[in-house]
Design a protein around this motif. Structure first.
Motif, PDB file in Angstrom:
ATOM      1  N   UNK A   1       0.835  -1.177   0.000  1.00 16.26           N
ATOM      2  CA  UNK A   1       0.000   0.000   0.000  1.00 16.26           C
ATOM      3  C   UNK A   1       0.884   1.246   0.000  1.00 16.26           C
ATOM      4  N   UNK A   2       0.412   2.266  -0.675  1.00 18.06           N
ATOM      5  CA  UNK A   2       1.039   3.580  -0.631  1.00 18.06           C
ATOM      6  C   UNK A   2       0.118   4.465   0.193  1.00 18.06           C
ATOM      7  N   UNK A   3       0.647   4.983   1.287  1.00 18.67           N
ATOM      8  CA  UNK A   3      -0.129   5.852   2.167  1.00 18.67           C
ATOM      9  C   UNK A   3       0.373   7.275   2.000  1.00 18.67           C
ATOM     10  N   UNK A   4      -0.563   8.196   1.842  1.00 15.99           N
ATOM     11  CA  UNK A   4      -0.244   9.606   1.644  1.00 15.99           C
ATOM     12  C   UNK A   4      -0.826  10.391   2.808  1.00 15.99           C
ATOM     13  N   UNK A   5      -0.010  11.256   3.406  1.00 16.88           N
ATOM     14  CA  UNK A   5      -0.501  12.076   4.502  1.00 16.88           C
ATOM     15  C   UNK A   5      -0.106  13.534   4.305  1.00 16.88           C
ATOM     16  N   UNK A   6      -1.034  14.410   4.662  1.00 14.63           N
ATOM     17  CA  UNK A   6      -0.776  15.852   4.610  1.00 14.63           C
ATOM     18  C   UNK A   6      -0.844  16.478   5.999  1.00 14.63           C
ATOM     19  N   UNK A   7      -1.019  15.649   7.020  1.00 12.74           N
ATOM     20  CA  UNK A   7      -1.060  16.160   8.377  1.00 12.74           C
ATOM     21  C   UNK A   7      -2.338  16.912   8.683  1.00 12.74           C
ATOM     22  N   UNK A  15      -2.553  15.782  -2.964  1.00 14.31           N
ATOM     23  CA  UNK A  15      -3.690  14.853  -2.956  1.00 14.31           C
ATOM     24  C   UNK A  15      -4.223  14.657  -4.371  1.00 14.31           C
ATOM     25  N   UNK A  16      -4.341  15.725  -5.130  1.00 17.59           N
ATOM     26  CA  UNK A  16      -4.832  15.602  -6.507  1.00 17.59           C
ATOM     27  C   UNK A  16      -3.857  14.797  -7.364  1.00 17.59           C
ATOM     28  N   UNK A  17      -2.573  15.060  -7.221  1.00 20.92           N
ATOM     29  CA  UNK A  17      -1.574  14.323  -8.006  1.00 20.92           C
ATOM     30  C   UNK A  17      -1.616  12.829  -7.674  1.00 20.92           C
ATOM     31  N   UNK A  18      -1.728  12.495  -6.400  1.00 18.11           N
ATOM     32  CA  UNK A  18      -1.784  11.080  -6.010  1.00 18.11           C
ATOM     33  C   UNK A  18      -3.099  10.444  -6.437  1.00 18.11           C
ATOM     34  N   UNK A  19      -4.178  11.179  -6.390  1.00 19.95           N
ATOM     35  CA  UNK A  19      -5.462  10.658  -6.850  1.00 19.95           C
ATOM     36  C   UNK A  19      -5.406  10.340  -8.343  1.00 19.95           C
ATOM     37  N   UNK A  20      -4.735  11.188  -9.104  1.00 15.20           N
ATOM     38  CA  UNK A  20      -4.597  10.954 -10.543  1.00 15.20           C
ATOM     39  C   UNK A  20      -3.674   9.764 -10.833  1.00 15.20           C
ATOM     40  N   UNK A  21      -2.692   9.519  -9.958  1.00 22.18           N
ATOM     41  CA  UNK A  21      -1.798   8.365 -10.117  1.00 22.18           C
ATOM     42  C   UNK A  21      -2.425   7.062  -9.634  1.00 22.18           C
ATOM     43  N   UNK A  22      -3.443   7.147  -8.806  1.00 20.79           N
ATOM     44  CA  UNK A  22      -4.014   5.958  -8.161  1.00 20.79           C
ATOM     45  C   UNK A  22      -4.412   4.854  -9.141  1.00 20.79           C
ATOM     46  N   UNK A  23      -5.096   5.146 -10.256  1.00 23.03           N
ATOM     47  CA  UNK A  23      -5.443   4.051 -11.173  1.00 23.03           C
ATOM     48  C   UNK A  23      -4.219   3.337 -11.741  1.00 23.03           C
ATOM     49  N   UNK A  27      -3.247  -0.573 -11.001  1.00 19.69           N
ATOM     50  CA  UNK A  27      -2.998  -1.537 -12.083  1.00 19.69           C
ATOM     51  C   UNK A  27      -1.688  -2.292 -11.851  1.00 19.69           C
ATOM     52  N   UNK A  28      -0.759  -1.646 -11.132  1.00 19.25           N
ATOM     53  CA  UNK A  28       0.525  -2.285 -10.816  1.00 19.25           C
ATOM     54  C   UNK A  28       0.465  -3.024  -9.474  1.00 19.25           C
ATOM     55  N   UNK A  29      -0.732  -3.117  -8.887  1.00 19.34           N
ATOM     56  CA  UNK A  29      -0.902  -3.861  -7.644  1.00 19.34           C
ATOM     57  C   UNK A  29      -0.717  -3.065  -6.376  1.00 19.34           C
ATOM     58  N   UNK A  58      -1.509   3.134   9.828  1.00 17.83           N
ATOM     59  CA  UNK A  58      -1.393   3.302   8.381  1.00 17.83           C
ATOM     60  C   UNK A  58       0.077   3.270   7.954  1.00 17.83           C
ATOM     61  N   UNK A  59       0.935   3.902   8.759  1.00 14.54           N
ATOM     62  CA  UNK A  59       2.364   3.847   8.491  1.00 14.54           C
ATOM     63  C   UNK A  59       2.840   2.391   8.520  1.00 14.54           C
ATOM     64  N   UNK A  60       2.385   1.642   9.521  1.00 15.09           N
ATOM     65  CA  UNK A  60       2.797   0.239   9.665  1.00 15.09           C
ATOM     66  C   UNK A  60       2.449  -0.581   8.429  1.00 15.09           C
ATOM     67  N   UNK A  61       1.259  -0.347   7.856  1.00 15.31           N
ATOM     68  CA  UNK A  61       0.768  -1.138   6.726  1.00 15.31           C
ATOM     69  C   UNK A  61       1.394  -0.726   5.398  1.00 15.31           C
ATOM     70  N   UNK A  62       1.926   0.476   5.333  1.00 16.77           N
ATOM     71  CA  UNK A  62       2.386   1.028   4.053  1.00 16.77           C
ATOM     72  C   UNK A  62       3.731   0.467   3.629  1.00 16.77           C
ATOM     73  N   UNK A  63       3.850   0.246   2.318  1.00  8.28           N
ATOM     74  CA  UNK A  63       5.143  -0.094   1.726  1.00  8.28           C
ATOM     75  C   UNK A  63       5.948   1.182   1.490  1.00  8.28           C
ATOM     76  N   UNK A  64       5.245   2.230   1.048  1.00 13.39           N
ATOM     77  CA  UNK A  64       5.830   3.547   0.812  1.00 13.39           C
ATOM     78  C   UNK A  64       4.876   4.579   1.381  1.00 13.39           C
TER      79      UNK A  64
END
Length: 154
Positions: A1-7, A15-23, A27-29, A58-64
């Motif tokens: 999982x990729x976790x994104x935080x803005x505090x 957030x918009x950039x990551x939302x656009x990258x999400x699909x 697709x890459x798992x 969430x940090x614990x579960x994240x790969x990045x």
């Protein structure tokens, strides 16, 4: 999982950039989960939430982890030994996030994404690069305060 935080604030551009990258990432798992704080942008392609009592699960579960350059989040994630992509929020009053992320990246602790157009590359780099463990340098502030209180020295 990729976790994104803005505090506790907002960072709509991230957030918009990551939302656009999400699909593409899905697709890459790679699942993407966004913590959006007070942001106005509402994600369309990724799961999100505004706040949680703790981000540690969430940090614990994240790969990045992809984060703004706030010192609290950066040091917490690095202490945990997690892979971090730091992104400066230039909507803040100064460039202090650049200073922190530049220093941590130069020491090999994280990947600094200076341009949102290179965010996918930064995530890929953080996923595959060997980052150096972060160890806090010992501070002397407690000793300085005690010396001042006991001896009146500055």
């Amino acid at each position: 999982m990729i976790f994104v935080t803005v505090g506790a604030g907002d960072f709509n551009a991230l957030i918009q950039a990551m939302d656009e990258l999400a699909p593409q990432l899905a697709a890459a798992g790679q699942k993407v989960l966004l913590q959006i704080g007070h942001g106005a942008y509402v994600p369309q392609h990724a799961e999100y939430f505004r706040f949680a009592p703790s981000l540690e699960p969430y940090f614990d579960q994240a790969d990045v982890i992809v984060s703004h350059g706030g010192i609290g989040v950066v040091t917490e994630v690095l202490r945990m030994g997690k892979r971090l992509v730091g992104v400066s929020n230039h909507d803040r009053y100064d460039d202090h996030q650049d200073d922190l992320l530049r220093a941590m990246a130069s020491r090999g602790h994280l990947v600094w994404c200076q341009d949102m157009h290179h965010l996918a590359d930064a995530i890929a780099q953080a996923s595959t690069t060997s980052l150096l463990p972060y160890q806090e340098e010992p501070g002397q502030i407690a000793e300085i305060i005690i010396d001042f209180v006991l001896n009146g020295r500055r």
